[in-house]
Design a protein around this motif. Structure first.
Motif, PDB file in Angstrom:
ATOM      1  N   LEU A 183       0.832  -1.208   0.000  1.00  0.00           N
ATOM      2  CA  LEU A 183       0.000   0.000   0.000  1.00  0.00           C
ATOM      3  C   LEU A 183       0.863   1.253   0.000  1.00  0.00           C
ATOM      4  O   LEU A 183       1.873   1.330   0.710  1.00  0.00           O
ATOM      5  CB  LEU A 183      -0.920   0.009   1.228  1.00  0.00           C
ATOM      6  N   HIS A 184       0.448   2.245  -0.785  1.00  0.00           N
ATOM      7  CA  HIS A 184       1.207   3.481  -0.929  1.00  0.00           C
ATOM      8  C   HIS A 184       0.332   4.688  -0.556  1.00  0.00           C
ATOM      9  O   HIS A 184      -0.895   4.642  -0.684  1.00  0.00           O
ATOM     10  CB  HIS A 184       1.701   3.648  -2.367  1.00  0.00           C
ATOM     11  N   PHE A 185       0.982   5.764  -0.121  1.00  0.00           N
ATOM     12  CA  PHE A 185       0.254   7.007   0.135  1.00  0.00           C
ATOM     13  C   PHE A 185      -0.238   7.591  -1.181  1.00  0.00           C
ATOM     14  O   PHE A 185       0.424   7.480  -2.215  1.00  0.00           O
ATOM     15  CB  PHE A 185       1.151   8.024   0.852  1.00  0.00           C
ATOM     16  N   ASP A 186      -1.397   8.229  -1.109  1.00  0.00           N
ATOM     17  CA  ASP A 186      -2.036   8.776  -2.306  1.00  0.00           C
ATOM     18  C   ASP A 186      -1.354  10.078  -2.721  1.00  0.00           C
ATOM     19  O   ASP A 186      -1.414  11.076  -1.986  1.00  0.00           O
ATOM     20  CB  ASP A 186      -3.525   9.026  -2.013  1.00  0.00           C
ATOM     21  N   PRO A 187      -0.700  10.120  -3.892  1.00  0.00           N
ATOM     22  CA  PRO A 187      -0.018  11.353  -4.319  1.00  0.00           C
ATOM     23  C   PRO A 187      -0.972  12.486  -4.659  1.00  0.00           C
ATOM     24  O   PRO A 187      -0.549  13.626  -4.804  1.00  0.00           O
ATOM     25  CB  PRO A 187       0.771  10.904  -5.560  1.00  0.00           C
ATOM     26  N   ASN A 188      -2.276  12.168  -4.773  1.00  0.00           N
ATOM     27  CA  ASN A 188      -3.265  13.201  -5.085  1.00  0.00           C
ATOM     28  C   ASN A 188      -4.096  13.605  -3.873  1.00  0.00           C
ATOM     29  O   ASN A 188      -5.072  14.342  -4.011  1.00  0.00           O
ATOM     30  CB  ASN A 188      -4.201  12.714  -6.195  1.00  0.00           C
ATOM     31  N   ASN A 189      -3.716  13.131  -2.696  1.00  0.00           N
ATOM     32  CA  ASN A 189      -4.455  13.512  -1.492  1.00  0.00           C
ATOM     33  C   ASN A 189      -4.392  15.024  -1.306  1.00  0.00           C
ATOM     34  O   ASN A 189      -3.299  15.609  -1.367  1.00  0.00           O
ATOM     35  CB  ASN A 189      -3.851  12.813  -0.275  1.00  0.00           C
ATOM     36  N   PRO A 190      -5.530  15.688  -1.108  1.00  0.00           N
ATOM     37  CA  PRO A 190      -5.538  17.161  -1.017  1.00  0.00           C
ATOM     38  C   PRO A 190      -4.659  17.719   0.086  1.00  0.00           C
ATOM     39  O   PRO A 190      -4.217  18.854   0.013  1.00  0.00           O
ATOM     40  CB  PRO A 190      -7.018  17.482  -0.758  1.00  0.00           C
ATOM     41  N   ARG A 191      -4.384  16.918   1.121  1.00  0.00           N
ATOM     42  CA  ARG A 191      -3.587  17.436   2.225  1.00  0.00           C
ATOM     43  C   ARG A 191      -2.102  17.509   1.919  1.00  0.00           C
ATOM     44  O   ARG A 191      -1.407  18.382   2.447  1.00  0.00           O
ATOM     45  CB  ARG A 191      -3.789  16.567   3.483  1.00  0.00           C
ATOM     46  N   PHE A 192      -1.603  16.598   1.095  1.00  0.00           N
ATOM     47  CA  PHE A 192      -0.162  16.599   0.874  1.00  0.00           C
ATOM     48  C   PHE A 192       0.244  16.291  -0.562  1.00  0.00           C
ATOM     49  O   PHE A 192       1.357  15.840  -0.820  1.00  0.00           O
ATOM     50  CB  PHE A 192       0.547  15.621   1.824  1.00  0.00           C
ATOM     51  N   SER A 193      -0.636  16.561  -1.524  1.00  0.00           N
ATOM     52  CA  SER A 193      -0.305  16.305  -2.923  1.00  0.00           C
ATOM     53  C   SER A 193       0.893  17.144  -3.369  1.00  0.00           C
ATOM     54  O   SER A 193       1.660  16.735  -4.241  1.00  0.00           O
ATOM     55  CB  SER A 193      -1.511  16.592  -3.817  1.00  0.00           C
ATOM     56  N   ARG A 194       1.079  18.327  -2.762  1.00  0.00           N
ATOM     57  CA  ARG A 194       2.190  19.190  -3.178  1.00  0.00           C
ATOM     58  C   ARG A 194       3.542  18.545  -2.881  1.00  0.00           C
ATOM     59  O   ARG A 194       4.530  18.819  -3.566  1.00  0.00           O
ATOM     60  CB  ARG A 194       2.099  20.549  -2.496  1.00  0.00           C
ATOM     61  N   TYR A 195       3.617  17.673  -1.871  1.00  0.00           N
ATOM     62  CA  TYR A 195       4.888  17.029  -1.574  1.00  0.00           C
ATOM     63  C   TYR A 195       5.332  16.143  -2.732  1.00  0.00           C
ATOM     64  O   TYR A 195       6.515  16.038  -3.036  1.00  0.00           O
ATOM     65  CB  TYR A 195       4.779  16.181  -0.308  1.00  0.00           C
ATOM     66  N   PHE A 196       4.361  15.485  -3.367  1.00  0.00           N
ATOM     67  CA  PHE A 196       4.690  14.586  -4.464  1.00  0.00           C
ATOM     68  C   PHE A 196       5.054  15.368  -5.720  1.00  0.00           C
ATOM     69  O   PHE A 196       5.888  14.941  -6.504  1.00  0.00           O
ATOM     70  CB  PHE A 196       3.522  13.633  -4.744  1.00  0.00           C
ATOM     71  N   SER A 197       4.425  16.527  -5.905  1.00  0.00           N
ATOM     72  CA  SER A 197       4.753  17.340  -7.081  1.00  0.00           C
ATOM     73  C   SER A 197       6.145  17.942  -6.950  1.00  0.00           C
ATOM     74  O   SER A 197       6.832  18.186  -7.940  1.00  0.00           O
ATOM     75  CB  SER A 197       3.719  18.455  -7.271  1.00  0.00           C
ATOM     76  N   GLU A 198       6.592  18.181  -5.695  1.00  0.00           N
ATOM     77  CA  GLU A 198       7.934  18.711  -5.485  1.00  0.00           C
ATOM     78  C   GLU A 198       8.992  17.642  -5.733  1.00  0.00           C
ATOM     79  O   GLU A 198      10.110  17.935  -6.115  1.00  0.00           O
ATOM     80  CB  GLU A 198       8.070  19.245  -4.047  1.00  0.00           C
ATOM     81  N   GLY A 199       8.635  16.391  -5.476  1.00  0.00           N
ATOM     82  CA  GLY A 199       9.505  15.284  -5.832  1.00  0.00           C
ATOM     83  C   GLY A 199      10.559  14.909  -4.803  1.00  0.00           C
ATOM     84  O   GLY A 199      11.059  13.812  -4.809  1.00  0.00           O
ATOM     85  N   ASP A 200      10.915  15.746  -3.870  1.00  0.00           N
ATOM     86  CA  ASP A 200      12.018  15.490  -2.954  1.00  0.00           C
ATOM     87  C   ASP A 200      11.547  14.707  -1.726  1.00  0.00           C
ATOM     88  O   ASP A 200      11.036  15.271  -0.776  1.00  0.00           O
ATOM     89  CB  ASP A 200      12.646  16.819  -2.525  1.00  0.00           C
ATOM     90  N   GLN A 201      11.729  13.389  -1.754  1.00  0.00           N
ATOM     91  CA  GLN A 201      11.363  12.513  -0.635  1.00  0.00           C
ATOM     92  C   GLN A 201       9.957  12.813  -0.102  1.00  0.00           C
ATOM     93  O   GLN A 201       9.788  13.190   1.057  1.00  0.00           O
ATOM     94  CB  GLN A 201      12.394  12.664   0.509  1.00  0.00           C
ATOM     95  N   PRO A 202       8.939  12.667  -0.928  1.00  0.00           N
ATOM     96  CA  PRO A 202       7.584  13.035  -0.503  1.00  0.00           C
ATOM     97  C   PRO A 202       7.078  12.242   0.695  1.00  0.00           C
ATOM     98  O   PRO A 202       6.386  12.790   1.547  1.00  0.00           O
ATOM     99  CB  PRO A 202       6.742  12.767  -1.754  1.00  0.00           C
ATOM    100  N   VAL A 203       7.431  10.940   0.784  1.00  0.00           N
ATOM    101  CA  VAL A 203       6.944  10.126   1.900  1.00  0.00           C
ATOM    102  C   VAL A 203       7.472  10.672   3.221  1.00  0.00           C
ATOM    103  O   VAL A 203       6.751  10.720   4.224  1.00  0.00           O
ATOM    104  CB  VAL A 203       7.334   8.650   1.718  1.00  0.00           C
ATOM    105  N   ASP A 204       8.740  11.109   3.239  1.00  0.00           N
ATOM    106  CA  ASP A 204       9.295  11.693   4.466  1.00  0.00           C
ATOM    107  C   ASP A 204       8.492  12.912   4.903  1.00  0.00           C
ATOM    108  O   ASP A 204       8.231  13.114   6.094  1.00  0.00           O
ATOM    109  CB  ASP A 204      10.752  12.110   4.240  1.00  0.00           C
ATOM    110  N   LYS A 205       8.068  13.737   3.928  1.00  0.00           N
ATOM    111  CA  LYS A 205       7.308  14.945   4.257  1.00  0.00           C
ATOM    112  C   LYS A 205       5.903  14.596   4.723  1.00  0.00           C
ATOM    113  O   LYS A 205       5.343  15.257   5.597  1.00  0.00           O
ATOM    114  CB  LYS A 205       7.270  15.879   3.045  1.00  0.00           C
ATOM    115  N   VAL A 206       5.318  13.543   4.118  1.00  0.00           N
ATOM    116  CA  VAL A 206       4.003  13.090   4.559  1.00  0.00           C
ATOM    117  C   VAL A 206       4.065  12.639   6.014  1.00  0.00           C
ATOM    118  O   VAL A 206       3.219  13.007   6.845  1.00  0.00           O
ATOM    119  CB  VAL A 206       3.490  11.939   3.667  1.00  0.00           C
TER     120      VAL A 206
END
Length: 372
Positions: free
Chosen positions: A18-41
Motif C-alpha cells: 500500500l502506498h500514500f495517495d499522491p493526489n491527497n488534497p492534504r499533501f499532494s504538493r509534496y509529491f509534485s515537489e519530488g524530494d522525498q515526498p513520503v518523508d514529508k508526509v
C-alpha cells in the motif's frame, strides 16, 4: 459510508503493498515537489495529525477493522485514497517506514506495542474518481473536515475530474450543489488556490520568512473577499479563478504583510479582522508607501484619510496617552532619571511641532489674505 462503498468486497492487503495517495488534497504538493515526498508526509502526520496517538491505540488494542481503507489501483499499484493517517500509523508501527531523524516517541510506541499488524482491511476501486465523492461527504460536510487548503484542492479535483467539459458557470454550480454550498464560495476557494499555487511556484517571491506552512489559506481566501485587495493583486474579482492578471510585485507585498513573521512571531496584518484596514490601505497609493516604509498597518491606515486627518488623529492619540500618564502620577511611588529624560524629549518634540504648525498657520493666513 456511501452505498457504493459498503457493497464492495473487503480484502486484506499486506502493508508493504500500500502506498500514500499522491493526489491527497492534504499533501499532494509534496509529491509534485519530488524530494522525498513520503518523508514529508510522515513529518506532517507526526506534527499536525497526531499519528502517535493512533499508533498507541493500534499497538495496544489492534487495528479496528470496521472501517477499511479505501484504495485505488493505478498502473498495478495500490494507493490509499482514504485512510492515509491510519496507513502512516500502521507503517510506522511495523517499521516499514521510519521518520528522519528517528524520534524517541515513535521508537517507544513500537517497543511497547502488543499488536503490530502486517496487513489491513481494504476496499479496492479500479478508478480513484469512484472514491472522490465519498471524500467530499466525509471531509467537506462530514465529521472529519479538512483544513481550508485541503478543501480547495479537493474542489479542484472535482472540477478537473467530473466537470471539466462544462461551461465555467455550470462547473461552479455543479460543484456547489455537490458539497451543499454556494458557487461564489467555490469560486473564491479556487481563486485562492490559484493565487497560493502561483506564489508557491514563485518561491513566495523571495520572501525568506514565508514558507507554505506560514500561509493561513483561510485568511488568504477571506482577503480576496475585499474588493480593494483583489484589485491590488490584479484580479478581476474574488472569483477570478485563472488569475491571469495576477501582479507578482503586489502579491509579494500582500504575502509579506499578511504572512511574514518578525522575531516575535507577529505579522504586519496581525489578526484577520485587520483585513478591513489593509483593504483601505491598498486603495490609497500614499498609504501603501507608508506601509512599505513603516511596516505598521495602524500608521498606514491613518494615512488613508489624508495627511491632515492622520496628523490630527496622531495628536489626539498622543494627548490621550499623556493624559493616561498624568492620571497614573498619584499611584507611582518612585520615578527614574529615564522618566525625566523621556519627558524632556516629549517637551522638545512638542515644542518643535508647535513651532512648525505656527509657521504653517501664518503662511496659510497670508495666503488667504492675498487670495481675498
Amino acid at each position: 459510508m456511501t452505498k457504493d462503498v459498503v457493497k464492495r468486497d473487503i480484502v486484506r492487503v499486506p502493508l508493504d503493498e500500500l502506498h500514500f495517495d499522491p493526489n491527497n488534497p492534504r499533501f499532494s504538493r509534496y509529491f509534485s515537489e519530488g524530494d522525498q515526498p513520503v518523508d514529508k508526509v510522515i513529518e506532517r502526520m507526526i506534527k499536525a495529525e497526531n499519528v502517535q496517538e493512533l499508533m498507541g491505540s493500534i499497538g495496544e488494542q489492534g487495528y479496528f477493522s470496521g472501517e477499511p481503507l479505501l484504495v485505488s489501483r493505478t498502473n498495478g499499484a495500490l494507493y490509499v485514497v482514504e485512510g492515509n493517517r491510519r496507513l502512516a500509523a500502521l507503517k510506522l508501527l511495523s517499521g516499514l517506514i521510519k521518520p528522519s531523524p528517528p524520534l524517541p516517541s515513535i521508537e517507544a510506541l513500537k517497543a511497547d506495542a502488543k499488536e503490530t499488524p502486517s496487513e489491513v482491511e481494504c476496499i479496492i476501486f479500479e478508478d480513484r474518481k469512484d472514491i472522490l465523492r465519498y471524500l467530499g461527504y466525509r471531509h467537506i460536510t462530514g465529521p472529519k473536515r479538512w483544513d481550508s487548503l485541503s478543501k480547495a484542492r479537493y474542489l479542484k479535483q472535482l472540477k478537473d475530474t467530473f466537470y471539466k467539459d462544462l461551461p465555467d458557470d455550470e462547473q461552479l454550480r455543479a460543484i456547489a450543489k455537490e458539497i451543499g454550498s454556494r458557487k461564489d464560495y467555490v469560486a473564491q476557494m479556487l481563486t485562492g488556490l490559484t493565487v497560493f499555487d502561483k506564489a508557491s511556484q514563485a518561491g513566495f517571491y523571495g520572501l525568506q520568512r514565508v514558507q507554505e506552512n506560514d500561509v493561513d489559506f483561510s485568511v488568504l481566501t477571506t482577503a480576496l473577499s475585499y474588493t480593494n485587495i483583489s484589485k491590488y493583486l490584479g484580479l478581476e474579482s474574488r472569483t477570478d479563478i485563472d488569475a491571469h492578471g495576477l501582479r507578482e510585485d503586489h502579491a509579494h507585498d500582500v504575502f509579506s504583510w499578511m504572512f511574514a513573521q518578525d522575531q516575535q512571531g507577529d505579522t504586519i496584518l496581525g489578526e484577520s479582522r485587520n483585513l478591513r484596514k489593509l483593504s483601505s490601505v491598498v486603495a490609497n497609493q500614499a498609504s501603501v508607501e507608508v506601509l512599505k516604509r513603516e511596516k505598521n498597518l495602524a500608521i498606514a491606515y491613518l494615512h488613508t484619510e489624508g495627511p491632515a486627518n492622520a496628523f490630527s488623529k496622531t495628536l489626539d492619540g498622543a494627548l490621550k496617552k499623556l493624559n493616561e500618564a498624568y492620571d497614573l502620577l498619584p499611584t507611582v511611588d518612585r520615578f527614574s532619571e529615564e522618566n525625566k529624560a523621556a519627558l524632556a524629549k516629549i517637551e522638545d518634540q512638542a515644542s518643535d511641532i508647535s513651532l512648525l504648525v505656527t509657521k504653517a498657520l501664518r503662511k496659510q493666513k497670508m495666503g488667504g489674505d492675498t487670495d481675498a
